[in-house]
Design a protein around this motif. Structure first.
Motif, PDB file in Angstrom:
ATOM      1  N   GLU A   1      28.016  56.058   9.181  1.00  0.00           N
ATOM      2  CA  GLU A   1      27.350  56.161   7.885  1.00  0.00           C
ATOM      3  C   GLU A   1      26.344  55.025   7.708  1.00  0.00           C
ATOM      4  O   GLU A   1      25.226  55.234   7.241  1.00  0.00           O
ATOM      5  CB  GLU A   1      28.387  56.116   6.770  1.00  0.00           C
ATOM      6  N   ALA A   2      26.738  53.820   8.091  1.00  0.00           N
ATOM      7  CA  ALA A   2      25.866  52.661   7.934  1.00  0.00           C
ATOM      8  C   ALA A   2      24.779  52.603   9.003  1.00  0.00           C
ATOM      9  O   ALA A   2      23.674  52.111   8.752  1.00  0.00           O
ATOM     10  CB  ALA A   2      26.692  51.378   7.970  1.00  0.00           C
ATOM     11  N   LEU A   3      25.126  53.115  10.212  1.00  0.00           N
ATOM     12  CA  LEU A   3      24.226  53.022  11.363  1.00  0.00           C
ATOM     13  C   LEU A   3      24.118  54.394  12.018  1.00  0.00           C
ATOM     14  O   LEU A   3      24.678  54.639  13.083  1.00  0.00           O
ATOM     15  CB  LEU A   3      24.774  51.994  12.362  1.00  0.00           C
TER      16      LEU A   3
ATOM     17  N   ALA B   1      29.578  52.763  18.638  1.00  0.00           N
ATOM     18  CA  ALA B   1      30.498  52.839  17.498  1.00  0.00           C
ATOM     19  C   ALA B   1      31.871  52.302  17.880  1.00  0.00           C
ATOM     20  O   ALA B   1      32.487  51.540  17.116  1.00  0.00           O
ATOM     21  CB  ALA B   1      30.611  54.280  17.013  1.00  0.00           C
ATOM     22  N   ASP B   2      32.360  52.685  19.049  1.00  0.00           N
ATOM     23  CA  ASP B   2      33.669  52.204  19.500  1.00  0.00           C
ATOM     24  C   ASP B   2      33.663  50.683  19.675  1.00  0.00           C
ATOM     25  O   ASP B   2      34.645  50.004  19.322  1.00  0.00           O
ATOM     26  CB  ASP B   2      34.056  52.868  20.813  1.00  0.00           C
TER      27      ASP B   2
ATOM     28  N   LEU C   1      29.863  49.334   3.791  1.00  0.00           N
ATOM     29  CA  LEU C   1      30.606  49.177   5.034  1.00  0.00           C
ATOM     30  C   LEU C   1      31.793  48.238   4.836  1.00  0.00           C
ATOM     31  O   LEU C   1      32.874  48.464   5.397  1.00  0.00           O
ATOM     32  CB  LEU C   1      29.683  48.632   6.131  1.00  0.00           C
ATOM     33  N   ALA C   2      31.615  47.218   4.022  1.00  0.00           N
ATOM     34  CA  ALA C   2      32.682  46.251   3.793  1.00  0.00           C
ATOM     35  C   ALA C   2      33.905  46.877   3.142  1.00  0.00           C
ATOM     36  O   ALA C   2      35.013  46.335   3.236  1.00  0.00           O
ATOM     37  CB  ALA C   2      32.163  45.099   2.932  1.00  0.00           C
ATOM     38  N   THR C   3      33.730  48.016   2.489  1.00  0.00           N
ATOM     39  CA  THR C   3      34.857  48.693   1.833  1.00  0.00           C
ATOM     40  C   THR C   3      35.371  49.877   2.657  1.00  0.00           C
ATOM     41  O   THR C   3      36.100  50.724   2.138  1.00  0.00           O
ATOM     42  CB  THR C   3      34.463  49.187   0.429  1.00  0.00           C
TER      43      THR C   3
ATOM     44  N   ASP D   1      39.713  55.526  12.880  1.00  0.00           N
ATOM     45  CA  ASP D   1      38.783  56.637  12.685  1.00  0.00           C
ATOM     46  C   ASP D   1      38.003  56.478  11.383  1.00  0.00           C
ATOM     47  O   ASP D   1      36.818  56.810  11.310  1.00  0.00           O
ATOM     48  CB  ASP D   1      39.537  57.962  12.682  1.00  0.00           C
ATOM     49  N   GLY D   2      38.665  55.949  10.341  1.00  0.00           N
ATOM     50  CA  GLY D   2      37.973  55.739   9.085  1.00  0.00           C
ATOM     51  C   GLY D   2      36.898  54.679   9.191  1.00  0.00           C
ATOM     52  O   GLY D   2      35.795  54.820   8.641  1.00  0.00           O
ATOM     53  N   ILE D   3      37.193  53.611   9.905  1.00  0.00           N
ATOM     54  CA  ILE D   3      36.194  52.557  10.110  1.00  0.00           C
ATOM     55  C   ILE D   3      35.061  53.070  10.985  1.00  0.00           C
ATOM     56  O   ILE D   3      33.884  52.779  10.748  1.00  0.00           O
ATOM     57  CB  ILE D   3      36.866  51.316  10.724  1.00  0.00           C
ATOM     58  N   ARG D   4      35.406  53.883  11.979  1.00  0.00           N
ATOM     59  CA  ARG D   4      34.385  54.462  12.860  1.00  0.00           C
ATOM     60  C   ARG D   4      33.431  55.350  12.067  1.00  0.00           C
ATOM     61  O   ARG D   4      32.214  55.310  12.263  1.00  0.00           O
ATOM     62  CB  ARG D   4      35.077  55.266  13.957  1.00  0.00           C
ATOM     63  N   ALA D   5      33.981  56.151  11.153  1.00  0.00           N
ATOM     64  CA  ALA D   5      33.132  57.007  10.323  1.00  0.00           C
ATOM     65  C   ALA D   5      32.182  56.169   9.481  1.00  0.00           C
ATOM     66  O   ALA D   5      31.006  56.532   9.280  1.00  0.00           O
ATOM     67  CB  ALA D   5      33.998  57.891   9.438  1.00  0.00           C
ATOM     68  N   ALA D   6      32.684  55.031   8.984  1.00  0.00           N
ATOM     69  CA  ALA D   6      31.833  54.144   8.188  1.00  0.00           C
ATOM     70  C   ALA D   6      30.726  53.534   9.033  1.00  0.00           C
ATOM     71  O   ALA D   6      29.622  53.272   8.524  1.00  0.00           O
ATOM     72  CB  ALA D   6      32.686  53.047   7.560  1.00  0.00           C
TER      73      ALA D   6
END
Length: 230
Positions: free
Chosen positions: A31-33, A41-42, A95-97, A23-28
């Motif tokens: 944010e980026a896109l 996103a998935d 995004l990398a972080t 979920d954290g990566i999905r939120a990022a």
């Protein structure tokens, strides 16, 4: 509720067990896109996770020299950028972080605190040293000691990583409890003689019928209650 006795030190996995990594990566991703839809996103999260899994396995098999999660996550972010057409350097760098900004599960912070009143508690994570520091701060995770697999130049389930925790614990392996939402992680801990407790999470790796762990719990709060009941 399972009862576990004769434990001196509790070791807890972080990614997936205490924080919601997908979920954290999905939120990022959003944010980026910001223009992508849920399906995209998935797909991008799956791309990220596949890259991380494959590269860590390559390192484990000796096919690649050790690289910490900051390096591998940056590679995953670049793969996402290439797939999605992201060409903003600042957005890519953030995004990398993404793996350093993961929210805890509802019971993680309170469960850790309750455990820490009764046992020395060690966090043991595949996250790199710097990434783990920032993730702990973001999620509000408080430890007596947080150990990164980077110190062993390996990734779980390599036995060298679990030995970091055993060396720090300073007691026999059968008095150290490894807690994780991933059955593969617990199998790795068992191979070094540690006791094991599976905590159910929506993003974990459930036990197989052949797995025999010391305890299985629906959440960290249930585990903490079982270990601290007197």
């Amino acid at each position: 509720m399972t009862e576990i006795r004769d434990i001196e030190v509790v070791v807890v996995d972080v990614l997936g067990t205490l924080v919601d990594e997908p979920d954290g990566i999905r939120a990022a991703m959003f944010e980026a896109l910001p223009d992508i839809d849920d399906t995209t996103a998935d797909e991008l999260v799956a791309l990220w996770q596949r890259h991380v899994e494959v590269e860590q396995e390559r390192i484990g098999h000796g096919e690649r020299a050790y690289a910490n999660t900051e390096v591998i996550d940056a590679e995953a972010a670049q793969a996402v950028a290439d797939r999605a057409g992201l060409d903003d350097p600042e957005a890519l760098a953030r995004l990398a972080t993404a793996g350093q900004r993961l929210a805890p599960w509802d019971d993680s912070v309170a469960g850790l605190e309750r455990l820490a009143w009764h046992f020395p508690v060690i966090g043991l994570s595949n996250a790199g040293t710097a990434a783990l520091l920032r993730l702990n701060a973001f999620a509000g995770l408080r430890w007596h000691l947080a150990l990164s697999s980077e110190s062993a130049q390996a990734y779980k389930p390599s036995p060298e990583v679990y030995r970091l925790a055993l060396d720090a614990a300073g007691c026999p392996p059968d008095r150290v409890l490894m807690v994780a939402a991933h059955a593969w992680d617990l199998r790795g801990a068992q191979a070094t003689g540690m006791r094991t407790a599976y905590v159910e999470r929506p993003v974990g790796d459930p036990p197989k019928p052949t797995d025999v762990f010391d305890g299985r719990f629906e959440g960290l709060d249930e585990l903490a209650a079982a270990l601290t009941a007197r």
